[in-house]
Design an enzyme around this catalytic site. Structure first.
Site, PDB file in Angstrom:
ATOM      1  CG  PHE A 125       8.443  26.316  20.448  1.00 10.53           C
ATOM      2  CD1 PHE A 125       7.298  27.098  19.814  1.00 10.53           C
ATOM      3  CD2 PHE A 125       9.694  26.874  20.514  1.00 10.53           C
ATOM      4  CE1 PHE A 125       7.948  28.315  19.141  1.00 10.53           C
ATOM      5  CE2 PHE A 125       9.810  28.092  20.016  1.00 10.53           C
ATOM      6  CZ  PHE A 125       8.935  28.946  19.514  1.00 10.53           C
ATOM      7  CG  ASP A 195       7.994  26.055  27.579  1.00 16.44           C
ATOM      8  OD1 ASP A 195       7.429  27.017  27.592  1.00 16.44           O
ATOM      9  OD2 ASP A 195       8.753  26.071  26.429  1.00 16.44           O
ATOM     10  CE1 TYR A 220       6.798  35.177  22.456  1.00 16.96           C
ATOM     11  CE2 TYR A 220       8.806  35.981  23.748  1.00 16.96           C
ATOM     12  CZ  TYR A 220       8.172  34.931  23.200  1.00 16.96           C
ATOM     13  OH  TYR A 220       8.780  33.633  22.617  1.00 16.96           O
ATOM     14  CE  LYS A 221       4.817  32.164  22.317  1.00 19.50           C
ATOM     15  NZ  LYS A 221       5.416  30.852  22.563  1.00 19.50           N
ATOM     16  NE  ARG A 369      -0.022  28.970  16.781  1.00 20.49           N
ATOM     17  CZ  ARG A 369       0.903  29.146  17.649  1.00 20.49           C
ATOM     18  NH1 ARG A 369       1.343  28.595  18.629  1.00 20.49           N
ATOM     19  NH2 ARG A 369       1.625  30.397  17.243  1.00 20.49           N
TER      20      ARG A 369
HETATM   21  C1  LIG Z   1       6.804  30.795  22.051  1.00 20.26           C
HETATM   22  C2  LIG Z   1       7.487  29.388  22.621  1.00 20.26           C
HETATM   23  C3  LIG Z   1       8.969  29.481  22.910  1.00 20.26           C
HETATM   24  C4  LIG Z   1       9.796  30.594  22.405  1.00 20.26           C
HETATM   25  O1  LIG Z   1      10.939  30.792  23.165  1.00 20.26           O
HETATM   26  P1  LIG Z   1      11.762  31.966  23.255  1.00 20.26           P
HETATM   27  O2  LIG Z   1      13.174  31.717  23.569  1.00 20.26           O
HETATM   28  O3  LIG Z   1      11.108  33.055  24.099  1.00 20.26           O
HETATM   29  O4  LIG Z   1      12.045  32.667  22.066  1.00 20.26           O
HETATM   30  C5  LIG Z   1       9.510  28.372  23.520  1.00 20.26           C
HETATM   31  N1  LIG Z   1       8.791  27.324  23.905  1.00 20.26           N
HETATM   32  C6  LIG Z   1       7.615  27.296  23.658  1.00 20.26           C
HETATM   33  C7  LIG Z   1       6.729  25.980  24.038  1.00 20.26           C
HETATM   34  C8  LIG Z   1       6.810  28.117  23.036  1.00 20.26           C
HETATM   35  O5  LIG Z   1       5.660  28.112  22.839  1.00 20.26           O
END
Ligand SMILES: *Cc1c(COP(=O)(O)O)cnc(C)c1O
Length: 410
Positions: A125, A195, A220-221, A369
């Site tokens: 990400f 993460d 939020y996921k 996905r």
């Molecule tokens: C969803 C996601 C994020 C999102 O980061 P935010 O700062 O909460 O917007 C970061 N890293 C990973 C691996 C994700 O899947």
């Protein structure tokens, strides 16, 4: 043999988590396979939000002493058991992006700047690498990339200060061996920040048991905290007094209401707070975390894997004949999603499914996905979603012109 609707219904009748579905408010006619992007709304979240809204109206500034101010650590303690963490090891605040920045800076400070390289993974990400790049740009540290598929051991040396890794990869859904990798990185004298965006609430996570010192994640996921719900940050008890974190704001000060001229970090996990947070955003998340306290995570994991496999079993023959590549890892090495690639029409297929009420998501290039959230998806839902997928692909419904233009958020 392709699973029948009757076999899916039979699995629902024996599902120990079936009762949770009624505790979520899902729109009529929607089959929601995107809880890995934004979780559904727990029914209790609505009431919790209304209560906080009224508390603001009736109590005004007094609300800060009625649970608003200490929400980051109170919710951290509620969340901790889901992560294999203890009380006082988790704080709910900011978002993954900011929390990574805080932890990277904290690690650099705690090592007295003896090491100067931050390693992040290519193909992860992107925010995780962007934030490493930003920190390096402003501090003279060096950013190094572990290429996708590369061997981590080859990229670790005595200059590496910290490594940022996802426990479950956001595209492929691949699950890493957190304990083994943490041990490897720490043997080299470096730290790893995990993460947990795609593992917290998706499976049992054991931070303490895996020797992990630092982790971040979002709510939020899979945790259903709502759009923009605050993220979380974990620091092991033994690693909480090593230095400053770089966003040294007043809420992380040892005495925030003394309004002293100089910063002094608060003891424990509190130093990872920054500034004023949204009490309104914490309310629905707290309701959701209370619901999570009732969930048996072993049963959750078993159902998550069974739902993903059901989806695949319903469609395997189709994948082969229609040029769709299933890049989902084997069962023991996956998170809670199925990842399919159709290079040319992946985006349009996802749009055609959404038009039918089957919500998944698309990640360029070509990736479709589908997230499996055992609390509000039944086996029949997944069977029906697979039926829609088959119909869309077999009839080439996705070639309809309205489905080919892209929205800003995919
Ligand atoms: C969803 C996601 C994020 C999102 O980061 P935010 O700062 O909460 O917007 C970061 N890293 C990973 C691996 C994700 O899947």
């Amino acid at each position: 043999m392709t699973p029948t609707l009757e076999s899916a219904r039979k699995l629902d009748r024996h599902d120990p988590l079936a009762g949770f579905k009624a505790r979520f408010a899902l729109p009529e006619g929607v089959l929601y396979l995107d809880g890995n992007s934004l979780g559904a709304q727990p029914r209790d979240a609505r009431e919790a939000l209304a209560l906080t809204r009224d508390q603001w109206r009736d109590e005004l500034v007094k609300g800060w002493n009625q649970g608003w101010f200490d929400a980051p650590e109170r919710l951290g303690d509620l969340l901790a058991p889901l992560l294999g963490a203890g009380p006082g090891e988790v704080v709910v605040s900011d978002n993954i992006t900011l929390n990574l920045f805080k932890l990277l800076g904290y690690i650099i400070d705690s090592q007295k700047r003896a090491r100067s390289v931050i390693l992040s993974e290519g193909g992860n990400f992107p925010s995780d690498s962007y934030i490493a790049q930003g920190l390096c740009r402003f501090t003279g540290l060096e950013h190094r990339v572990l290429p996708e598929g590369g061997d981590l051991a080859d990229y670790l040396d005595e200059r590496v200060a910290a490594v940022v890794l996802s426990q479950v990869h956001y595209r492929t859904g691949r699950l890493r061996d957190m304990a083994a990798i943490t041990a490897l990185v720490r043997e080299q004298g470096a730290e790893v920040i995990w993460d947990l965006a795609h593992s917290a609430g998706a499976m049992p996570v054991d931070l303490n048991g895996s020797g992990v010192r630092y982790a971040v994640g979002c709510t939020y996921k899979y945790l259903n905290g709502g759009p923009g719900a605050p993220g979380f940050l974990y620091v092991h008890k033994d690693s909480q007094a090593r230095g400053w974190q770089p966003l040294s704001g007043w809420h992380g000060h040892a005495a925030p209401f003394d309004f002293e001229g100089d910063y002094a970090p608060a003891p424990g996990i509190l130093r990872f707070r920054t500034g004023t947070h949204s009490a309104l955003a914490y309310a629905p998340l707290e309701a959701s975390l209370r619901l999570w306290r009732e969930v048996d995570m072993t049963a959750l994991r078993a159902k998550s894997l069974a739902l993903g496999e059901l989806f695949q079993d319903c469609l395997t023959d189709l994948f082969e004949s229609k040029g769709i590549e299933d890049i989902t890892p084997p069962v023991a090495e996956r998170g809670s999603q199925v990842a399919l690639i159709h290079r040319e029409h992946g985006y349009a297929i996802v749009q055609a499914l959404i038009a039918r009420g089957v919500i998944g998501d698309y990640r360029a290039p070509g990736l479709m996905r589908f997230g499996f959230t055992p609390l509000y998806l039944s086996y029949e839902d997944v069977w029906q979603a697979a039926r829609h997928f088959r119909e869309v692909v077999e009839t080439r419904e996705y070639l309809g012109p309205a489905l080919l233009t892209r929205s800003a958020v995919t």
